[in-house]
Every structure is written in structure tokens, then in C-alpha cells.
Design a protein around this motif. Sequence first.
Motif, short mmCIF file in Angstrom:
data_model
loop_
_atom_site.label_atom_id
_atom_site.label_comp_id
_atom_site.label_asym_id
_atom_site.label_seq_id
_atom_site.Cartn_x
_atom_site.Cartn_y
_atom_site.Cartn_z
N SER A 156 30.78 8.45 -21.72
CA SER A 156 29.83 9.43 -22.37
C SER A 156 29.38 10.61 -21.42
CB SER A 156 28.94 8.41 -22.47
OG SER A 156 29.09 7.61 -22.82
N ARG A 157 28.43 11.91 -22.50
CA ARG A 157 28.29 12.60 -21.89
C ARG A 157 26.55 13.00 -21.97
NH1 ARG A 157 32.96 16.22 -21.50
NH2 ARG A 157 31.85 18.00 -21.21
N LEU A 158 25.26 13.27 -21.56
CA LEU A 158 24.24 13.76 -21.31
C LEU A 158 24.51 14.81 -20.95
CD1 LEU A 158 22.61 9.98 -20.51
CD2 LEU A 158 23.25 11.29 -22.45
N PRO A 159 23.45 16.33 -21.13
CA PRO A 159 22.26 17.22 -20.91
C PRO A 159 22.42 16.87 -19.33
CG PRO A 159 21.21 16.35 -22.34
CD PRO A 159 22.59 15.11 -22.44
N ALA A 160 23.23 17.76 -18.14
CA ALA A 160 23.11 17.89 -17.19
C ALA A 160 21.40 17.73 -16.26
CB ALA A 160 24.22 18.36 -16.35
N VAL A 161 20.94 18.28 -16.93
CA VAL A 161 19.48 19.43 -16.39
C VAL A 161 18.61 17.77 -17.51
CG1 VAL A 161 19.93 21.59 -16.90
CG2 VAL A 161 18.89 20.24 -18.34
N ALA A 176 23.12 31.16 -7.51
CA ALA A 176 23.06 31.92 -8.43
C ALA A 176 23.90 31.44 -9.94
CB ALA A 176 24.39 33.08 -8.27
N GLU A 177 24.63 29.87 -9.94
CA GLU A 177 25.14 29.64 -10.49
C GLU A 177 24.02 28.71 -11.07
OE1 GLU A 177 28.35 25.33 -10.56
OE2 GLU A 177 28.34 26.60 -9.13
N ARG A 178 23.68 28.09 -10.42
CA ARG A 178 22.04 27.01 -10.85
C ARG A 178 21.04 27.53 -12.07
NH1 ARG A 178 21.39 25.72 -5.85
NH2 ARG A 178 19.07 26.86 -5.27
N ASP A 179 21.03 29.33 -11.30
CA ASP A 179 19.97 29.98 -11.99
C ASP A 179 20.70 30.51 -13.46
OD1 ASP A 179 18.49 29.77 -10.22
OD2 ASP A 179 18.72 31.85 -9.55
N GLU A 180 22.47 30.80 -13.20
CA GLU A 180 22.64 31.12 -14.66
C GLU A 180 23.34 29.77 -15.98
OE1 GLU A 180 27.56 31.93 -15.98
OE2 GLU A 180 27.14 32.47 -13.96
N ARG A 181 22.53 28.32 -14.67
CA ARG A 181 23.37 27.25 -15.89
C ARG A 181 21.41 27.20 -16.49
NH1 ARG A 181 26.84 23.49 -14.68
NH2 ARG A 181 29.38 24.44 -13.59
N LEU A 182 20.55 26.87 -15.75
CA LEU A 182 18.98 27.00 -16.31
C LEU A 182 18.61 27.97 -17.56
CD1 LEU A 182 16.91 26.25 -12.95
CD2 LEU A 182 18.12 24.42 -14.53
N VAL A 186 18.41 25.03 -22.86
CA VAL A 186 17.46 24.55 -24.59
C VAL A 186 16.80 23.01 -24.33
CG1 VAL A 186 17.92 23.78 -27.07
CG2 VAL A 186 19.92 25.81 -25.93
N PHE A 187 15.74 23.88 -24.27
CA PHE A 187 14.54 22.15 -23.99
C PHE A 187 14.54 21.20 -25.26
CE2 PHE A 187 13.90 25.18 -20.31
CZ PHE A 187 13.39 24.07 -19.52
N HIS A 188 14.41 20.06 -25.39
CA HIS A 188 14.42 19.43 -26.25
C HIS A 188 12.92 18.22 -25.49
CE1 HIS A 188 17.55 20.15 -28.76
NE2 HIS A 188 18.38 20.51 -27.35
N PRO A 189 12.05 17.38 -26.11
CA PRO A 189 10.91 17.28 -25.94
C PRO A 189 11.24 16.24 -26.66
CG PRO A 189 10.66 17.95 -28.00
CD PRO A 189 11.71 19.32 -27.58
N VAL A 198 11.60 26.22 -17.65
CA VAL A 198 12.75 26.73 -17.27
C VAL A 198 11.94 26.44 -15.25
CG1 VAL A 198 13.87 28.49 -15.67
CG2 VAL A 198 14.35 27.77 -18.16
N ALA A 199 9.95 27.13 -15.21
CA ALA A 199 10.50 27.62 -13.69
C ALA A 199 9.74 25.99 -13.66
CB ALA A 199 8.30 27.98 -13.87
N ALA A 200 9.51 25.28 -14.12
CA ALA A 200 9.13 23.42 -14.08
C ALA A 200 10.20 23.21 -14.21
CB ALA A 200 9.00 22.81 -14.58
N LEU A 201 11.20 22.44 -14.66
CA LEU A 201 13.14 22.95 -14.16
C LEU A 201 13.74 23.12 -12.62
CD1 LEU A 201 15.39 20.80 -15.00
CD2 LEU A 201 15.96 22.76 -16.85
N ARG A 202 12.68 24.17 -12.17
CA ARG A 202 13.43 24.96 -10.77
C ARG A 202 12.81 24.16 -9.67
NH1 ARG A 202 13.49 29.50 -12.38
NH2 ARG A 202 15.13 30.24 -12.92
#
Length: 276
Positions: A156-161, A176-182, A186-189, A198-202
Motif C-alpha cells: 500500500s502507498r500513502l503520501p509521505a507528508v 535541499a531535497e526536503r525543500d524540493e519535495r515540500l 498538494v495539500f488535501h484537507p 508548507v510553512a507549517a509542514l516544514r
Amino acid sequence: MTDIESDHTDEAQPPGHRTGEGPVPGDPNIMTSLVRGLAVIQAFSRESAAVTISQISQKTGIPRAAVRRCLYTLRALGFADTEDGRQYVLRPRILVLGHAHLGSIPLARAAQPLLRRIADTLQESYSLAILDGDDIVYVARASVSRIMTIDLHVGSRLPAVFTSMGRVLLAHRPEAERDERLARVVFHPFTAHTIRDVAALRAEILRVRASGYSIMDQELELGLRSIAVPIVTPDGTATAALNVGAHASRLSVTDMVETILPLLREAAAELSLCAG
């Protein structure tokens, strides 16, 4: 020009699968037929379990004639089938392709009995996952009860973030890789608790990096809490993540930190011996 003719014309430039990374255009070592076969298989999903040749062609960019031949081959090998000659489905035999790979991972083999033992002891569900692109993929799982509306299983797969395991893995990636991924998120509520920007996720991922664990409190699904820790090799690489998921009514956030986290860290330390 007929489908057959257009298919042969297209043969020199293998298409990249639109849902992931494609091969380098014009690379003479790329086997186009294999690329197409894999793309056709990946065109099936939970939401599109039965698809037509035209739908696969549209989704992958592969000419209909080539899709038809791929499906004919998959059907002849027992990997796909059709009842009406129009809509195709994958047969259970297709699972041997993924399970053969997952079963060959030493970490997954070592984790399965450990997960089952912990799950039986605590009566909670444990999982092991790795990072694959922007998703996590479950490579081992021990479930004592179904805690999500989604039926999670190996593969099974789920979005990592939006998962606790994904966040601990992302926390250990280079900045750098993390910022590229972030930047691609695409944010889903999913729920009212889901992080929305993105700011809160970072900030949350940096907190995870500092604490060494991640807690998801009903962000992915109401009533679901999970806590995860990384499995780290001696050189500091987080190769996988281990988590436990539970109904929010059974375990509070404090319970997870005080009761579950020490057990997770102990199991992760054991598994790290076969992760490097």
C-alpha cells in the motif's frame, strides 16, 4: 495512419509513464516494450480497477494498439483478464511481482515476526515502510484490527507528508531535497486537523527531526493516531520507518509518547542491525 502503423512509428521514442519518472528519451538501451508493459500495469489502481484500452492509452500516452498487445500478453500470462473484451482487470497473480521484491528485502523479512509479536502483545497495529518518490510504501505490517477506512497491506502507498512514517523519513533527508519535495506537495484537507500549508509542514518536520519521532493526531483520518520512529543505519541514513497506529479513543498522545515510543525505539534499534 492505422493504430498499428502509428504504434511502430512511436516505437523509437519510449513514452515516460505519466504518473512517475520516465526513461531518458532516445536511450538505445531502453527496452520500449518493457517500459510500456510496466506503464500499463501501473495504469490500474484502487479507483480504476477495471479500465478500457482507451482509458489506459489516455492515462499513459501509449498508442491503443500497443496497449492492446500489452494486455493480450498480460492476459496470456495470467496477470490480467477481461470478461467482455472491453474492460480489463488485473488478476491476483500480479501480486507475485511485488511480493517477490518485497519479500527479498532483508529488513522486511526480519521485521514481520517482530511486528507480529509486538502487535499481539499490545493489541495495536504496527507497520514498516520505506520512502518511494513522494509516497511511503508498506513493506511489512501486523494488524490486530482495522483502524482506517483504507485497507492497508504490504504494498500500500500513502503520501509521505501526511503520514507519521513519511515525516520521520523526510526529516532525515538533506535539507535541499526536503525543500524540493515540500514544494511539490498538494495539500488535501483530509480532516480539520490536517496541516494546510508548507510553512507549517516544514516546521513540523523540523520538530520531528529534533525529537526523533513523529505523531500524527487525526490528520489523515478522524479517530486515528499514529507514532513513528526511523530505522537508522550506522552511517545515519534512515532507510525505513516503524510506526504504531491506534484508535484515538484507545490511546492519547501522552500514552503514545510514554508507552509506545520506548517500545518503538527498542524495535527500531533491533531492526537497524539488518538495515545497513
